[in-house]
Design a protein around this motif. Structure first.
Motif, mmCIF file in Angstrom:
data_model
loop_
_atom_site.group_PDB
_atom_site.id
_atom_site.type_symbol
_atom_site.label_atom_id
_atom_site.label_comp_id
_atom_site.label_asym_id
_atom_site.label_seq_id
_atom_site.Cartn_x
_atom_site.Cartn_y
_atom_site.Cartn_z
ATOM 1 N N THR A 12 0.845 -1.196 0.000
ATOM 2 C CA THR A 12 0.000 0.000 0.000
ATOM 3 C C THR A 12 0.873 1.235 0.000
ATOM 4 O OG1 THR A 12 -1.665 -1.168 1.278
ATOM 5 C CG2 THR A 12 -1.814 1.232 1.228
ATOM 6 N N PRO A 13 0.661 2.155 -0.898
ATOM 7 C CA PRO A 13 1.504 3.353 -0.963
ATOM 8 C C PRO A 13 1.447 4.121 0.348
ATOM 9 C CG PRO A 13 0.115 3.151 -2.910
ATOM 10 C CD PRO A 13 -0.373 2.134 -1.931
ATOM 11 N N LEU A 14 2.625 4.443 0.853
ATOM 12 C CA LEU A 14 2.673 5.192 2.110
ATOM 13 C C LEU A 14 2.150 6.612 1.940
ATOM 14 C CD1 LEU A 14 3.566 5.301 5.076
ATOM 15 C CD2 LEU A 14 5.794 6.078 4.308
ATOM 16 N N LEU A 15 2.252 7.125 0.745
ATOM 17 C CA LEU A 15 1.768 8.482 0.547
ATOM 18 C C LEU A 15 0.303 8.597 0.896
ATOM 19 C CD1 LEU A 15 2.411 11.320 -0.396
ATOM 20 C CD2 LEU A 15 1.881 10.623 -2.732
ATOM 21 N N LEU A 16 -0.510 7.632 0.459
ATOM 22 C CA LEU A 16 -1.927 7.643 0.804
ATOM 23 C C LEU A 16 -2.108 7.489 2.308
ATOM 24 C CD1 LEU A 16 -4.890 7.618 -0.043
ATOM 25 C CD2 LEU A 16 -4.695 5.150 -0.394
ATOM 26 N N LEU A 17 -1.270 6.651 2.923
ATOM 27 C CA LEU A 17 -1.343 6.444 4.368
ATOM 28 C C LEU A 17 -1.104 7.737 5.124
ATOM 29 C CD1 LEU A 17 -1.278 4.559 6.935
ATOM 30 C CD2 LEU A 17 1.175 4.347 6.506
ATOM 31 N N TYR A 56 8.865 -6.049 10.908
ATOM 32 C CA TYR A 56 7.568 -5.464 10.586
ATOM 33 C C TYR A 56 7.777 -4.393 9.516
ATOM 34 C CZ TYR A 56 3.017 -3.261 11.085
ATOM 35 O OH TYR A 56 1.784 -2.754 10.833
ATOM 36 N N PRO A 57 7.073 -4.462 8.392
ATOM 37 C CA PRO A 57 7.365 -3.554 7.270
ATOM 38 C C PRO A 57 6.800 -2.156 7.479
ATOM 39 C CG PRO A 57 5.560 -5.005 6.690
ATOM 40 C CD PRO A 57 6.051 -5.465 8.041
ATOM 41 N N VAL A 58 7.654 -1.175 7.260
ATOM 42 C CA VAL A 58 7.253 0.224 7.200
ATOM 43 C C VAL A 58 7.963 0.831 5.996
ATOM 44 C CG1 VAL A 58 6.860 0.462 9.682
ATOM 45 C CG2 VAL A 58 9.128 0.928 8.747
ATOM 46 N N THR A 59 7.686 2.077 5.736
ATOM 47 C CA THR A 59 8.360 2.769 4.642
ATOM 48 C C THR A 59 8.905 4.100 5.124
ATOM 49 O OG1 THR A 59 6.203 3.595 3.943
ATOM 50 C CG2 THR A 59 7.104 1.721 2.723
ATOM 51 N N VAL A 60 9.987 4.527 4.499
ATOM 52 C CA VAL A 60 10.619 5.802 4.839
ATOM 53 C C VAL A 60 10.891 6.557 3.548
ATOM 54 C CG1 VAL A 60 11.674 4.999 6.984
ATOM 55 C CG2 VAL A 60 12.910 4.737 4.828
ATOM 56 N N ALA A 61 10.974 7.880 3.662
ATOM 57 C CA ALA A 61 11.282 8.714 2.492
ATOM 58 C C ALA A 61 12.744 8.523 2.098
ATOM 59 C CB ALA A 61 10.990 10.179 2.798
ATOM 60 N N SER A 62 12.968 8.381 0.808
ATOM 61 C CA SER A 62 14.326 8.114 0.327
ATOM 62 C C SER A 62 14.967 9.304 -0.364
ATOM 63 C CB SER A 62 14.295 6.945 -0.662
ATOM 64 O OG SER A 62 13.506 7.264 -1.798
ATOM 65 N N TRP A 74 12.280 16.781 9.568
ATOM 66 C CA TRP A 74 11.375 16.162 8.597
ATOM 67 C C TRP A 74 11.220 14.663 8.856
ATOM 68 C CZ3 TRP A 74 14.268 18.843 3.996
ATOM 69 C CH2 TRP A 74 13.919 20.200 3.977
ATOM 70 N N ARG A 75 12.308 14.001 9.183
ATOM 71 C CA ARG A 75 12.225 12.558 9.434
ATOM 72 C C ARG A 75 11.417 12.261 10.698
ATOM 73 N NH1 ARG A 75 16.676 13.448 6.454
ATOM 74 N NH2 ARG A 75 17.193 11.861 4.874
ATOM 75 N N LEU A 76 11.509 13.146 11.674
ATOM 76 C CA LEU A 76 10.694 12.968 12.870
ATOM 77 C C LEU A 76 9.208 13.184 12.573
ATOM 78 C CD1 LEU A 76 12.867 14.652 15.664
ATOM 79 C CD2 LEU A 76 12.582 12.214 15.148
ATOM 80 N N VAL A 77 8.914 14.094 11.663
ATOM 81 C CA VAL A 77 7.522 14.312 11.265
ATOM 82 C C VAL A 77 6.934 13.035 10.683
ATOM 83 C CG1 VAL A 77 6.048 15.529 9.609
ATOM 84 C CG2 VAL A 77 7.741 16.795 10.920
ATOM 85 N N LEU A 78 7.680 12.383 9.790
ATOM 86 C CA LEU A 78 7.193 11.145 9.180
ATOM 87 C C LEU A 78 7.121 10.005 10.197
ATOM 88 C CD1 LEU A 78 9.133 11.303 5.786
ATOM 89 C CD2 LEU A 78 6.798 12.048 6.273
ATOM 90 N N ALA A 79 8.093 9.950 11.096
ATOM 91 C CA ALA A 79 8.079 8.899 12.119
ATOM 92 C C ALA A 79 6.891 9.075 13.068
ATOM 93 C CB ALA A 79 9.385 8.916 12.905
ATOM 94 N N SER A 118 4.441 16.043 -3.508
ATOM 95 C CA SER A 118 4.187 14.871 -4.353
ATOM 96 C C SER A 118 5.478 14.246 -4.881
ATOM 97 C CB SER A 118 3.295 15.268 -5.536
ATOM 98 O OG SER A 118 3.923 16.292 -6.305
ATOM 99 N N CYS A 119 6.601 14.964 -4.760
ATOM 100 C CA CYS A 119 7.869 14.440 -5.287
ATOM 101 C C CYS A 119 8.516 13.423 -4.343
ATOM 102 C CB CYS A 119 8.849 15.584 -5.542
ATOM 103 S SG CYS A 119 9.243 16.568 -4.063
ATOM 104 N N LEU A 120 7.978 13.275 -3.125
ATOM 105 C CA LEU A 120 8.589 12.341 -2.176
ATOM 106 C C LEU A 120 8.467 10.904 -2.685
ATOM 107 C CD1 LEU A 120 7.712 13.431 1.484
ATOM 108 C CD2 LEU A 120 9.937 13.409 0.364
ATOM 109 N N ARG A 121 9.552 10.161 -2.542
ATOM 110 C CA ARG A 121 9.550 8.739 -2.882
ATOM 111 C C ARG A 121 9.833 7.945 -1.610
ATOM 112 N NH1 ARG A 121 12.821 10.558 -7.230
ATOM 113 N NH2 ARG A 121 14.640 9.631 -6.218
ATOM 114 N N PHE A 122 9.224 6.773 -1.491
ATOM 115 C CA PHE A 122 9.321 5.967 -0.282
ATOM 116 C C PHE A 122 9.859 4.582 -0.620
ATOM 117 C CE2 PHE A 122 6.048 9.127 0.408
ATOM 118 C CZ PHE A 122 6.387 9.648 1.641
ATOM 119 N N VAL A 123 10.650 4.063 0.289
ATOM 120 C CA VAL A 123 11.183 2.707 0.153
ATOM 121 C C VAL A 123 10.815 1.923 1.410
ATOM 122 C CG1 VAL A 123 13.094 3.394 -1.346
ATOM 123 C CG2 VAL A 123 13.413 3.420 1.133
ATOM 124 N N GLN A 124 10.696 0.616 1.240
ATOM 125 C CA GLN A 124 10.298 -0.234 2.369
ATOM 126 C C GLN A 124 11.505 -0.572 3.236
ATOM 127 O OE1 GLN A 124 7.392 -3.406 1.686
ATOM 128 N NE2 GLN A 124 8.740 -4.803 2.792
#
Length: 239
Positions: A12-17, A56-62, A74-79, A118-124
């Motif tokens: 599931t795309p993390l962006l939607l999450l 346990y799978p999560v995703t982070v911005a790459s 920014w990384r703390l915001v996503l976490a 919208s330019c953010l990309r995520f990796v598992q």
């Protein structure tokens, strides 16, 4: 060990999450008079890591921009958004551990961050990596959290896409424009034009010299050739 069952597929795309997560609160001013980072955040994060399934799978911005302090924030915001989502699928005991970690980083919600670009990309990745990275970002921010104004960090920025970068300038583009090198056929033609007079003069000079020598050696018919001598005869006249 407690296993946290995923509430959705890892695909599931993390962006939607993240877009569906609770909105961030706060104002356009982002600074802290008193440090919101506790002294025992590492212990709190370690307790959660010990109880969670490490894969346990999560995703982070790459592709976040590599900025000294904004990047950590920014990384703390996503976490923090991940902590909010994980609480919705955890049991009661796990919710307590997640809430403890969320309390360590919930201070980011006091700043009004812009919607995710919208330019953010995520990796598992796995949850242990996310928690380890969260601890590292808190370590990086702690000495500066009350000494810096983070208002310029309210918009998450992506790294430039290599496909959109302009082509690199050639070394000669910064100086005078060099003349193009002559093409090989043109250079050969110029060389032939320079050598042509020499090629014409040398045979003519050789022919002339040969003709003069032949004329000197062959006398006319009936003509006697006087003997050559290197010394003239001296006539002595007696008195």
């Amino acid at each position: 060990m407690t296993v946290l069952a995923p509430a959705w597929s890892p695909a599931t795309p993390l962006l939607l999450l993240l877009l569906l997560s609770p909105g961030l609160r706060g104002t356009q001013h982002c600074s802290f008079q008193h440090s919101p980072i506790s002294s025992n955040f590492a212990v709190t994060i370690r307790k959660l890591s010990d109880y969670l399934l490490l894969d346990y799978p999560v995703t982070v911005a790459s592709n976040l921009q590599e900025e000294e302090l904004c990047g950590a924030l920014w990384r703390l915001v996503l976490a923090q958004r991940w902590m909010e989502q994980l609480k919705t699928v955890a049991g009661s005991q796990m919710q307590g551990l997640l809430e403890a970690v969320n309390t360590e980083i919930v201070f980011v919600t006091s700043c009004a961050f812009q919607p995710l670009p919208s330019c953010l990309r995520f990796v598992q990745t796995n949850i242990s990596c996310l928690l380890q990275d969260t601890s590292q970002q808190l370590v990086a921010l702690k000495p500066w959290i009350t000494r810096r104004n983070f208002s310029p960090c309210l918009e998450l920025r992506c790294q430039a896409d290599p496909s959109t970068l302009p082509p690199p300038q050639s070394p000669g583009a910064w100086g005078a424009t060099a003349l193009p090198a002559p093409q090989p056929p043109l250079l050969l033609l110029l060389l032939l034009l320079l050598l042509l007079p020499v090629a014409l003069v040398l045979p003519a000079a050789a022919c002339c010299l040969c003709w003069r020598r032949t004329r000197r050696r062959m006398p006319c018919p009936g003509e006697q050739v006087p003997p050559t001598s290197s010394h003239q005869d001296v006539l002595l006249v007696e008195p």
